[in-house]
Design a protein around this motif. Structure first.
Motif, PDB file in Angstrom:
ATOM      1  N   SER A  33      -1.663  -7.293   9.821  1.00 54.71           N
ATOM      2  CA  SER A  33      -0.553  -7.887   9.075  1.00 54.71           C
ATOM      3  C   SER A  33       0.519  -6.805   8.971  1.00 54.71           C
ATOM      4  O   SER A  33       0.957  -6.281   9.992  1.00 54.71           O
ATOM      5  N   ASP A  34       0.967  -6.465   7.735  1.00 56.26           N
ATOM      6  CA  ASP A  34       1.930  -5.374   7.628  1.00 56.26           C
ATOM      7  C   ASP A  34       1.263  -4.031   7.882  1.00 56.26           C
ATOM      8  O   ASP A  34       1.926  -3.035   8.149  1.00 56.26           O
ATOM      9  N   ARG A  35      -0.064  -3.994   7.762  1.00 56.02           N
ATOM     10  CA  ARG A  35      -0.841  -2.848   8.219  1.00 56.02           C
ATOM     11  C   ARG A  35      -2.089  -3.366   8.908  1.00 56.02           C
ATOM     12  O   ARG A  35      -2.435  -4.538   8.773  1.00 56.02           O
ATOM     13  N   LEU A  52       4.875   4.246   8.002  1.00 52.24           N
ATOM     14  CA  LEU A  52       5.117   5.263   6.972  1.00 52.24           C
ATOM     15  C   LEU A  52       5.854   4.726   5.751  1.00 52.24           C
ATOM     16  O   LEU A  52       5.805   5.341   4.695  1.00 52.24           O
ATOM     17  N   ARG A  53       6.523   3.594   5.882  1.00 55.23           N
ATOM     18  CA  ARG A  53       7.168   3.023   4.697  1.00 55.23           C
ATOM     19  C   ARG A  53       6.134   2.636   3.643  1.00 55.23           C
ATOM     20  O   ARG A  53       6.466   2.443   2.465  1.00 55.23           O
ATOM     21  N   ALA A  56       3.192   5.684   0.398  1.00 55.76           N
ATOM     22  CA  ALA A  56       2.853   5.804  -1.020  1.00 55.76           C
ATOM     23  C   ALA A  56       1.713   4.858  -1.390  1.00 55.76           C
ATOM     24  O   ALA A  56       0.811   5.230  -2.155  1.00 55.76           O
ATOM     25  N   ASP A  57       1.725   3.631  -0.851  1.00 52.70           N
ATOM     26  CA  ASP A  57       0.638   2.684  -1.120  1.00 52.70           C
ATOM     27  C   ASP A  57      -0.684   3.193  -0.559  1.00 52.70           C
ATOM     28  O   ASP A  57      -1.731   3.072  -1.206  1.00 52.70           O
ATOM     29  N   SER A  58      -0.649   3.766   0.654  1.00 57.28           N
ATOM     30  CA  SER A  58      -1.870   4.289   1.256  1.00 57.28           C
ATOM     31  C   SER A  58      -2.426   5.447   0.435  1.00 57.28           C
ATOM     32  O   SER A  58      -3.642   5.554   0.214  1.00 57.28           O
ATOM     33  N   GLU A  59      -1.543   6.324  -0.030  1.00 60.18           N
ATOM     34  CA  GLU A  59      -1.989   7.454  -0.845  1.00 60.18           C
ATOM     35  C   GLU A  59      -2.543   6.990  -2.182  1.00 60.18           C
ATOM     36  O   GLU A  59      -3.542   7.533  -2.681  1.00 60.18           O
ATOM     37  N   PHE A  60      -1.920   5.968  -2.760  1.00 59.42           N
ATOM     38  CA  PHE A  60      -2.421   5.432  -4.028  1.00 59.42           C
ATOM     39  C   PHE A  60      -3.796   4.807  -3.838  1.00 59.42           C
ATOM     40  O   PHE A  60      -4.699   4.985  -4.659  1.00 59.42           O
ATOM     41  N   GLU A  61      -3.986   4.086  -2.731  1.00 62.17           N
ATOM     42  CA  GLU A  61      -5.281   3.465  -2.461  1.00 62.17           C
ATOM     43  C   GLU A  61      -6.379   4.519  -2.349  1.00 62.17           C
ATOM     44  O   GLU A  61      -7.481   4.345  -2.899  1.00 62.17           O
ATOM     45  N   PHE A  92       2.829   6.752  11.342  1.00 63.17           N
ATOM     46  CA  PHE A  92       1.848   5.901  10.669  1.00 63.17           C
ATOM     47  C   PHE A  92       1.048   6.715   9.659  1.00 63.17           C
ATOM     48  O   PHE A  92       0.799   7.912   9.851  1.00 63.17           O
ATOM     49  N   ALA A  93       0.646   6.044   8.590  1.00 64.08           N
ATOM     50  CA  ALA A  93      -0.263   6.617   7.593  1.00 64.08           C
ATOM     51  C   ALA A  93      -1.660   6.083   7.883  1.00 64.08           C
ATOM     52  O   ALA A  93      -1.861   4.867   7.952  1.00 64.08           O
ATOM     53  N   VAL A  94      -2.627   6.991   8.052  1.00 65.56           N
ATOM     54  CA  VAL A  94      -3.975   6.615   8.465  1.00 65.56           C
ATOM     55  C   VAL A  94      -4.980   7.089   7.415  1.00 65.56           C
ATOM     56  O   VAL A  94      -4.999   8.269   7.048  1.00 65.56           O
TER      57      VAL A  94
END
Length: 280
Positions: A33-35, A52-53, A56-61, A92-94
């Motif tokens: 989806s969006d990720r 990468l947008r 912040a959500d990935s880091e919070f998760e 990308f944030a992985v």
């Protein structure tokens, strides 16, 4: 993600795991989806890859998962073989997670409710800053009131969504005494049936609010097995959830599969949920 972006995301997830010493011969797309969620084999890692947008959500998760690791929460865990953090590669944030083989049977309502109660109990044991449910509603309200973001949304439906969001947000924020940390979007797609039992995934939606906001994402029968739940509040939260869902589907840049269907179905669900709430 579009095919060209998906190919880059898959490669970013594969290379990240490989450079961290995990054998990665292939990557299977589980969700897009969006990720994107990838199963990397043979190391059996679940890679969550986001543009990468969404950093912040990935880091919070990842932060939520780290806090929950020591309190026996029924949630998917980060892969223990690598550092528990977000890796950045090729825009990308992985993040790398334990892969759980799904069990085919449907989760019974009583088991779903039990997972909720254990998860909520675990969330009460951690200290974590998180937005309130009403903060998320405020974002949706700004979106629906901006015609440039949703130019195809009919005016009457725009008014319905705006009134629903503002009215129900005010109603659930009157008394915050029982608010606590929540999963945020624990719908059936975010609860895996595994050999370890039901496990919640997608922790980036963690927020504060009444437990009924979480229960409103589950099938209606689940709430009947959750001791002390306010069923009238569940109905209001369900209408609020469908209103937010509908706002996102009408955004010009939304890429959810079968979006045209869910645009109309979402509005129908809002109306049906409001009817369950009764007058006022």
């Amino acid at each position: 993600m579009e095919p060209w972006e998906l190919r880059r995301a898959v490669e970013a997830g594969r290379v990240t795991a490989s450079e961290l010493g995990l054998q990665t011969n292939d990557a299977v797309v589980i969700h897009n989806s969006d990720r994107v969620a990838l199963r990397l084999v043979p190391c059996d890692v679940l890679a969550r890859v986001a543009p990468l947008r969404h950093l912040a959500d990935s880091e919070f998760e990842v932060e939520v998962a780290r806090h929950l690791a020591g309190v026996d929460a029924p949630v998917a865990e980060l892969d223990p073989r690598v550092d528990p953090r977000v890796h950045v590669r090729d825009a990308f944030a992985v993040s790398l997670w334990t892969y759980y083989e799904p069990v085919g049977s449907v989760i019974a309502p009583a088991d779903y409710a039990d997972a909720f109660m254990r998860h909520h109990a675990a969330l009460r044991q951690i200290d974590l800053g998180a937005p309130h449910v009403t903060d998320r509603v405020a974002v949706a309200l700004r979106e629906v009131n901006d015609r440039e973001h949703s130019p195809e949304l009919p005016d009457s439906d725009r008014q319905l969504l705006s009134d629903t969001l503002s009215g129900l947000s005010a109603a659930i924020s009157i008394d915050k005494a029982d608010d606590q940390l929540l999963h945020g979007e624990p719908h059936p797609g975010n609860l895996l049936n595994t050999r370890r039992g039901p496990l919640f995934v997608d922790l980036a939606t963690c927020c504060r609010g009444p437990i009924e906001f979480d229960l409103a994402h589950a099938p209606e029968e689940v709430g009947k097995h959750y001791a002390g739940a306010d069923h009238d509040l569940i109905h209001r939260c369900r209408a609020l959830n469908w209103a937010m869902f509908s706002v996102w589907r009408w955004r010009r840049d939304d890429h959810m599969p079968d979006r045209e269907h869910w645009r109309m179905a979402g509005l129908d669900r809002v109306r049906a949920a409001l009817d369950r709430c009764g007058p006022g």
